[in-house]
Scaffold this active site. Structure first.
Site, PDB file in Angstrom:
ATOM      1  N   HIS A  20       4.215   5.635 -13.505  1.00  0.00           N
ATOM      2  CA  HIS A  20       3.523   5.865 -14.765  1.00  0.00           C
ATOM      3  C   HIS A  20       4.366   5.270 -15.878  1.00  0.00           C
ATOM      4  O   HIS A  20       5.516   4.866 -15.672  1.00  0.00           O
ATOM      5  CB  HIS A  20       3.279   7.360 -15.007  1.00  0.00           C
ATOM      6  CG  HIS A  20       2.000   7.866 -14.395  1.00  0.00           C
ATOM      7  ND1 HIS A  20       0.761   7.402 -14.788  1.00  0.00           N
ATOM      8  CD2 HIS A  20       1.772   8.773 -13.419  1.00  0.00           C
ATOM      9  CE1 HIS A  20      -0.183   8.014 -14.087  1.00  0.00           C
ATOM     10  NE2 HIS A  20       0.409   8.850 -13.241  1.00  0.00           N
TER      11      HIS A  20
ATOM     12  N   ASP B 193       2.217   1.770 -21.372  1.00  0.00           N
ATOM     13  CA  ASP B 193       0.773   1.595 -21.161  1.00  0.00           C
ATOM     14  C   ASP B 193       0.128   0.682 -22.193  1.00  0.00           C
ATOM     15  O   ASP B 193      -0.614  -0.242 -21.841  1.00  0.00           O
ATOM     16  CB  ASP B 193       0.077   2.959 -21.218  1.00  0.00           C
ATOM     17  CG  ASP B 193       0.105   3.679 -19.882  1.00  0.00           C
ATOM     18  OD1 ASP B 193       0.526   3.081 -18.883  1.00  0.00           O
ATOM     19  OD2 ASP B 193      -0.287   4.858 -19.850  1.00  0.00           O
TER      20      ASP B 193
END
Length: 372
Positions: free
Chosen positions: A126, A156
Site C-alpha cells: 500500500h 497513491d
C-alpha cells in the site's frame, strides 16, 4: 464535456486508489473515459470524487465474449489504464502485445506500487509501504518520534495517479510524432522517489540533514512550522525570506533587531518557543485577520469542512457542491478550453449499452454480448 482533452478516448479497467485518480484527472479535462467494471459492482456514491466524470460498462473479463468486446474497444481507444499486478492482464488476453496487435497507437498505462519488474513486483503493498522504501516516509514527522503517514498523497496520488497521467500525456505526445503507442510503467516507488528528488539533491550538497525535524522545511525552523492558537486551532507560518520574516515579526509585535540571527540554528528552539507563546495568546481567526492580505506568509490551517468556504477558494471556484458535500474542481485552469464541472460517477453499467454504441457496436452486437 469541453476541455483540452476533448476527443481523447480512455479505457479504464476498474480498480482502487491511483488508477481511478489518474482517470479522474483525464476525465476532468474532457477525456471520454469508459470504466470497465465487474458485473454486479456496487452502485457509485455521488460523492465519490475519484470516480466522477465517466461512464461505466460491466464486463466479465473471464468471459471470451467480453475479452473480444474489450479488444474491439481497444481498437477505438487512445489510452488504456490498468492497475493489476504484473502479468494479470496478459493472462486475461489483454496485455500490451495483444492490445497493440489491435491498435498500434495505443498508450498502455500500467499503475502499480512496485513497478512491472524487480524483486517486489508481485508482492502486495500500500501507499505507506511504497513510500517507506524511497526516503519519503522517513523524512516526515517530529524528531525522536515515529514517521508520520502523509495520508496517501505521496504514493497513491502524487507519486502514483498524477505520475501516470503525466506519463500518459508524454506518451501521447510521442505517439503524435511516431505514430506508435507504448507502455507507461508507473510505479509508486518511482514516483515518490521523484518527488523526493530535491531533497536528495540538498542532501548531496550538504544542505539537508538525514534526520526528522532538523531542516528548514521539516518543522525545525521556527518560521516554517505550525502553531497552536488559543482555541486549539492552528496557523501555518512560512516566512522564509527576510522581508516576509520582518512582516511576521511586525504582526506578532516583536522587535526585528532581536532576531538578526534568525538563521542561527542554535537559536531556533528559543525563537520557536517565543512564537508559540504569542500565538497561543489569541484564537486562530484573530491571527488570520492580523495577517490577512500581508506578505508575512501566515495562513489559518483549515479543516476539510472549512476549506471550501475560504473567500479565496470561493472566488476561484476551487470547490463545488455535489449533494451534501463539496468536491475540488478540475485543475489546472485553461484560458481557451476550460473544462466543465465533472459529472457524477456511474457504475453497474448504468449507461454501458449506450457507451458501446458510441464506441462502434451495433444493436445486434450489444444484444449478443448481453446474451440477448
Amino acid at each position: 464535456m469541453p476541455g483540452p482533452l476533448t476527443g481523447l478516448r480512455v479505457l479504464e479497467i476498474a480498480g482502487i486508489g491511483p488508477g481511478p485518480f489518474c482517470c479522474m484527472m483525464l476525465a476532468d479535462l474532457g477525456a471520454e473515459v469508459l470504466r470497465i467494471d465487474r458485473p454486479g459492482a456496487a452502485p457509485a456514491n455521488p460523492a465519490d470524487v475519484p470516480g466522477r466524470g465517466r461512464r461505466s460498462l460491466a464486463l466479465d473479463l473471464k468471459s471470451p465474449a467480453s475479452i473480444a468486446a474489450m479488444l474491439r474497444l481497444v481498437e477505438r481507444a487512445d489510452v488504456l489504464v490498468e492497475g493489476f499486478r504484473p502479468g494479470v492482464m496478459e493472462r486475461l488476453g489483454l496485455g500490451p502485445d495483444q492490445c497493440h496487435a489491435r491498435n498500434p497507437r495505443l498508450v498502455y498505462g500500467r499503475m502499480t506500487g512496485w513497478g512491472q519488474d524487480g524483486p517486489l513486483a508481485q508482492v502486495a503493498g500500500h501507499d505507506i509501504t511504497y513510500i517507506a522504501l524511497t526516503g519519503a516516509l522517513w523524512s516526515m514527522g517530529r524528531a525522536g518520534e515515529r514517521p508520520v503517514p502523509p495520508l496517501n498523497l505521496v504514493g497513491d496520488f502524487g507519486g502514483g495517479g498524477m505520475l501516470l497521467a503525466y506519463g500518459i500525456m508524454a506518451a501521447l505526445f510521442e505517439t503524435s510524432r511516431s505514430g506508435r503507442g507504448q507502455v507507461v510503467d508507473a510505479a509508486m516507488t518511482d514516483g515518490s522517489a521523484t518527488l523526493m528528488g530535491p531533497f536528495f539533491g540538498l542532501l548531496a550538497q550538504g544542505r539537508w540533514n538525514n534526520a526528522r525535524e532538523s531542516n528548514m522545511l521539516d518543522g525545525a525552523c521556527p518560521y516554517y512550522d505550525t502553531y497552536e492558537c488559543a482555541d486549539g486551532k492552528y496557523v501555518a507560518v512560512g516566512a522564509l525570506e527576510p522581508q516576509f520574516f520582518a512582516l511576521l515579526l511586525k504582526g506578532l509585535g516583536l522587535d526585528s533587531e532581536r532576531f538578526a540571527d534568525r538563521t542561527d540554528r542554535g537559536r531556533w528552539p528559543a525563537i520557536k518557543a517565543e512564537f508559540a507563546a504569542i500565538f497561543r495568546g489569541q484564537p486562530r481567526d484573530h491571527w488570520a485577520v492580523v495577517f490577512d492580505g500581508t506578505d508575512a506568509c501566515v495562513a489559518p490551517v483549515l479543516d476539510l469542512e472549512e476549506a471550501p468556504h475560504h473567500p479565496h477558494n470561493v472566488a476561484r471556484g476551487t470547490f463545488f457542491a455535489r449533494g451534501a458535500g463539496m468536491q475540488p474542481a478540475p485543475s489546472p485552469r485553461f484560458s481557451r478550453t476550460p473544462p466543465a464541472q465533472p459529472g457524477p460517477p456511474l457504475r453497474r453499467s448504468a449507461d454501458g449499452d449506450a457507451a458501446l454504441g458510441d464506441w462502434g457496436f451495433s444493436a445486434a452486437e450489444i444484444a449478443a454480448l448481453r446474451g440477448g
